[in-house]
Write a protein that holds these residues in place. Structure first.
Motif, PDB file in Angstrom:
ATOM      1  N   GLU A 150      32.906   6.604   2.418  1.00 44.30           N
ATOM      2  CA  GLU A 150      34.547   6.654   1.327  1.00 44.30           C
ATOM      3  C   GLU A 150      34.382   7.044   0.734  1.00 44.30           C
ATOM      4  O   GLU A 150      33.551   7.064  -0.533  1.00 44.30           O
ATOM      5  CB  GLU A 150      35.045   5.520   1.441  1.00 44.30           C
ATOM      6  N   ARG A 151      35.930   7.786  -0.064  1.00 41.59           N
ATOM      7  CA  ARG A 151      35.558   8.497  -0.517  1.00 41.59           C
ATOM      8  C   ARG A 151      37.456   8.524  -0.938  1.00 41.59           C
ATOM      9  O   ARG A 151      37.922   9.929  -2.072  1.00 41.59           O
ATOM     10  CB  ARG A 151      35.793  10.437  -0.499  1.00 41.59           C
ATOM     11  N   PRO A 154      41.214   6.038  -5.959  1.00 41.43           N
ATOM     12  CA  PRO A 154      42.481   5.064  -6.379  1.00 41.43           C
ATOM     13  C   PRO A 154      43.745   6.244  -7.725  1.00 41.43           C
ATOM     14  O   PRO A 154      43.218   5.972  -9.085  1.00 41.43           O
ATOM     15  CB  PRO A 154      42.161   3.956  -7.399  1.00 41.43           C
ATOM     16  N   LYS A 203      27.023  10.865  -0.872  1.00 44.59           N
ATOM     17  CA  LYS A 203      27.914   9.610  -1.377  1.00 44.59           C
ATOM     18  C   LYS A 203      27.111   9.703  -2.534  1.00 44.59           C
ATOM     19  O   LYS A 203      27.335  10.086  -4.185  1.00 44.59           O
ATOM     20  CB  LYS A 203      28.214   8.329  -0.778  1.00 44.59           C
ATOM     21  N   PRO A 250      33.453  13.752 -22.741  1.00 40.49           N
ATOM     22  CA  PRO A 250      33.137  12.045 -23.513  1.00 40.49           C
ATOM     23  C   PRO A 250      33.698  11.077 -23.512  1.00 40.49           C
ATOM     24  O   PRO A 250      35.653  11.287 -23.381  1.00 40.49           O
ATOM     25  CB  PRO A 250      32.824  12.477 -25.499  1.00 40.49           C
ATOM     26  N   VAL A 254      31.257   4.137 -19.428  1.00 39.12           N
ATOM     27  CA  VAL A 254      31.730   4.280 -18.358  1.00 39.12           C
ATOM     28  C   VAL A 254      32.277   3.241 -17.555  1.00 39.12           C
ATOM     29  O   VAL A 254      31.295   2.302 -16.968  1.00 39.12           O
ATOM     30  CB  VAL A 254      30.479   5.106 -17.269  1.00 39.12           C
ATOM     31  N   GLY A 255      32.976   3.104 -16.902  1.00 39.59           N
ATOM     32  CA  GLY A 255      33.841   2.433 -16.056  1.00 39.59           C
ATOM     33  C   GLY A 255      34.344   2.424 -14.881  1.00 39.59           C
ATOM     34  O   GLY A 255      33.639   3.088 -14.183  1.00 39.59           O
ATOM     35  N   CYS A 258      31.805   2.462  -9.641  1.00 39.19           N
ATOM     36  CA  CYS A 258      31.620   3.202  -8.824  1.00 39.19           C
ATOM     37  C   CYS A 258      30.378   4.197  -9.090  1.00 39.19           C
ATOM     38  O   CYS A 258      29.825   4.077  -9.331  1.00 39.19           O
ATOM     39  CB  CYS A 258      32.987   4.674  -8.243  1.00 39.19           C
ATOM     40  N   ILE A 259      31.148   4.614 -10.484  1.00 37.90           N
ATOM     41  CA  ILE A 259      30.069   5.707 -11.502  1.00 37.90           C
ATOM     42  C   ILE A 259      29.152   4.791 -12.099  1.00 37.90           C
ATOM     43  O   ILE A 259      27.805   4.578 -11.864  1.00 37.90           O
ATOM     44  CB  ILE A 259      31.145   6.455 -11.800  1.00 37.90           C
TER      45      ILE A 259
HETATM   46  N1  SAJ Z   1      35.133   9.744 -16.993  1.00 37.51           N
HETATM   47  C1  SAJ Z   1      34.397   9.589 -18.285  1.00 37.51           C
HETATM   48  N2  SAJ Z   1      34.310  11.206 -18.792  1.00 37.51           N
HETATM   49  C2  SAJ Z   1      34.283  11.864 -17.341  1.00 37.51           C
HETATM   50  C3  SAJ Z   1      35.139  11.023 -16.215  1.00 37.51           C
HETATM   51  C4  SAJ Z   1      34.563  10.004 -16.056  1.00 37.51           C
HETATM   52  O1  SAJ Z   1      33.733   9.162 -19.729  1.00 37.51           O
HETATM   53  O2  SAJ Z   1      33.882  13.200 -17.721  1.00 37.51           O
HETATM   54  C5  SAJ Z   1      34.979   7.872 -17.738  1.00 37.51           C
HETATM   55  C6  SAJ Z   1      36.194   7.460 -17.089  1.00 37.51           C
HETATM   56  O3  SAJ Z   1      36.913   7.210 -17.899  1.00 37.51           O
HETATM   57  C7  SAJ Z   1      36.017   6.094 -15.796  1.00 37.51           C
HETATM   58  C8  SAJ Z   1      34.431   5.904 -15.479  1.00 37.51           C
HETATM   59  O4  SAJ Z   1      34.350   7.420 -16.372  1.00 37.51           O
HETATM   60  O5  SAJ Z   1      35.411   5.450 -16.918  1.00 37.51           O
HETATM   61  C9  SAJ Z   1      34.889   6.410 -14.121  1.00 37.51           C
HETATM   62  O6  SAJ Z   1      35.463   7.526 -14.127  1.00 37.51           O
HETATM   63  P1  SAJ Z   1      36.121   8.701 -12.558  1.00 37.51           P
HETATM   64  O7  SAJ Z   1      37.188   9.329 -12.604  1.00 37.51           O
HETATM   65  O8  SAJ Z   1      34.884   8.779 -12.101  1.00 37.51           O
HETATM   66  O9  SAJ Z   1      36.854   6.853 -11.746  1.00 37.51           O
HETATM   67  P2  SAJ Z   1      36.139   5.863 -10.566  1.00 37.51           P
HETATM   68  O10 SAJ Z   1      35.520   5.733 -11.145  1.00 37.51           O
HETATM   69  O11 SAJ Z   1      37.477   6.177  -9.731  1.00 37.51           O
HETATM   70  O12 SAJ Z   1      35.819   7.837  -9.404  1.00 37.51           O
HETATM   71  C10 SAJ Z   1      36.338   7.570  -8.492  1.00 37.51           C
HETATM   72  C11 SAJ Z   1      35.311   8.560  -7.137  1.00 37.51           C
HETATM   73  N3  SAJ Z   1      35.377   8.197  -6.237  1.00 37.51           N
HETATM   74  C12 SAJ Z   1      35.004   8.067  -5.338  1.00 37.51           C
HETATM   75  O13 SAJ Z   1      33.424   7.367  -5.941  1.00 37.51           O
HETATM   76  C13 SAJ Z   1      35.600   8.097  -3.221  1.00 37.51           C
HETATM   77  C14 SAJ Z   1      34.074   9.519  -7.454  1.00 37.51           C
HETATM   78  O14 SAJ Z   1      33.266  10.052  -7.337  1.00 37.51           O
HETATM   79  C15 SAJ Z   1      35.859  10.532  -7.904  1.00 37.51           C
HETATM   80  O15 SAJ Z   1      35.282  11.389  -8.672  1.00 37.51           O
HETATM   81  C16 SAJ Z   1      36.621  10.326  -8.999  1.00 37.51           C
HETATM   82  O16 SAJ Z   1      37.558   8.386  -8.479  1.00 37.51           O
HETATM   83  C17 SAJ Z   1      37.548  10.894  -9.334  1.00 37.51           C
HETATM   84  O17 SAJ Z   1      37.468  11.709  -9.527  1.00 37.51           O
HETATM   85  O18 SAJ Z   1      38.310  10.906  -9.846  1.00 37.51           O
END
Ligand code: SAJ
Length: 417
Positions: A150-151, A154, A203, A250, A254-255, A258-259
């Protein structure tokens, strides 16, 4: 039915929506009666699915049900259940095993079963397939089996299920082709790969790549602060490179679901070979250390102004894990708040998406009014940049401000991570 979706969350419901819109007869199987009632009552609990979307789906014949026998009447079954970590940080496949066992009890010859849950490479072949074959049917011969990550992102305004390429790997080439044809009915681009492991690994690579790059800039933020170098500027400057550089920023940690989670599924697999996946383990250590680093920076900022954390009021702006959605899973705000409370700080939080917030059972007072919270706090800590926040108020009225997202103009009262 043409499709039964197992797990009606932020992955399953967009799939059910697009398939219904494409004219497929879709049924949703859930184990949670509250979800079934809400969906059949037209009440969406999914950020990206409005009640109007749901009404449209219901008018298109979609229904949610607790009755597993619908699986026996479905040509295609897609499993979209969570794959979290357990308390020892190890993969927890209990939801996948439960869902797959239910499918096995209701599996019919000629059907297609697809797993979409993010998991370690080999799960489809080594965990799902034996469970399904306990039905007496044989994968690749009596039914088709595939994996397709899944990609769903949200809150992403640009990319949804239809316009995000869909990777598909099959237990056999025929399985892959049947699964690819299924998705091609409502997804613009399908990307076939040679096996389920390649699809599972794609993935994990996507999200591990993100995790380690966030850790890189987080570690750089720490030493750039000591070097007196404005890393935020250097990142923006590096991002002008039109090729070969992707910007990461920065942050306080990381919340999300997924990540912080997916890389552990990869390091778990590598450890089975007898050695660590050092990149991921180091990145996890760095990212998990960021909340306490933020607490240290608050302490230094207050100390420089002859104040102690103990007895100081700290206003936390934004306690969700991502801007503009109400999701608090794995939010770094929690360990930050815990560290500040341990040092005797008095907390309030400001977040339009969160009505009440607790730290280890203790409720943190909520301040509705941003200006009031910022004016009354000894230090304001910007943890999440919600669009609703008027950042000028923070810059103008904050006595002292630590900005962990690099969105405020720096000054003698405003500091960036
Ligand atoms: N974060 C940082 N620095 C960054 C990017 C993110 O500190 O440069 C932190 C965010 O604050 C957050 C966490 O990392 O706490 C995760 O952020 P995220 O933007 O990765 O959001 P997610 O967890 O919703 O990740 C999803 C993932 N989608 C799927 O797994 C299908 C990820 O693969 C996507 O790349 C990401 O959304 C996206 O691009 O928004």
């Amino acid at each position: 039915y043409d499709l039964a979706v197992i797990g009606l969350g932020y992955v399953g419901m967009p799939l059910a929506k697009e398939a219904t819109a494409a004219g497929l007869r879709v049924v949703g199987y859930e184990v949670d009666p509250r979800k079934v009632d809400a969906l059949n009552g037209g009440r969406s609990y999914i950020d990206d699915l409005t009640d109007a979307d749901l009404e449209h789906m219901l008018a298109g014949g979609f229904r949610a049900t607790l009755d597993e026998s619908v699986l026996a009447q479905s040509r295609t079954i897609v499993i979209c259940v969570p794959t979290p970590l357990d308390d020892d940080h190890r993969p927890d496949l209990s939801a996948v095993e439960g869902a797959t066992a239910t499918v096995a009890k209701n599996l019919t010859a000629g059907s297609l079963v697809v797993l979409e849950s993010t998991t370690w490479p080999g799960t489809t072949d080594e965990v799902a397939r034996p469970l399904l074959e306990s039905s007496g049917l044989v994968a690749g011969r009596d039914f088709h089996l595939a994996f397709s990550p899944e990609r769903i992102d949200p809150g992403n305004p640009k990319f949804g299920l239809r316009n995000t390429p869909k990777v598909v790997g099959g237990y056999t080439d025929a399985c892959r082709d049947v699964a690819a044809a299924f998705y091609a009915q409502f997804i613009e681009q399908v990307v076939p790969v040679s096996g389920t492991r390649e699809a599972e690994m794609a993935k994990l690579l996507e999200n591990t790549y993100r995790h380690v790059n966030i850790a890189l800039v987080n570690e750089m933020a720490i030493f750039c602060d000591e070097l007196g170098i404005n890393l935020w500027e250097s990142i923006e400057a590096a991002a002008t490179k039109p090729f070969g550089f992707q910007k990461f920023l920065p942050g306080p940690g990381v919340g999300g679901h997924c990540i912080p989670v997916d890389p552990s599924y990869l390091s778990y697999t590598v450890r089975k070979l007898g050695y660590p996946f050092r990149f991921v383990e180091l990145a996890q250590e760095i990212n998990e250390r960021m909340p306490s680093y933020v607490v240290t920076r608050v302490q230094r900022l207050l100390n420089r102004h002859k104040k102690a954390v103990n007895g100081s009021r700290v206003a936390l702006l934004g306690v969700t894990y991502k801007p503009d959605i109400a999701d608090e899973r794995e939010t770094p705000a929690l360990p930050v708040a815990r560290g500040l409370l341990e040092l005797g700080a008095e907390l309030v939080f400001v977040d339009p998406h969160v009505k009440q917030w607790q730290v280890d059972g203790t409720a943190v007072p909520r301040e509705e009014n941003l200006a009031k919270a910022v004016a009354e706090a000894d230090v304001t800590l910007l943890l999440q940049q919600h669009g609703a926040f008027d950042l000028a108020i923070v810059e103008d009225h904050g006595k002292l401000v630590l900005d962990t997202r690099g969105v405020l103009a720096e000054g003698e009262r405003v500091e960036r991570l």
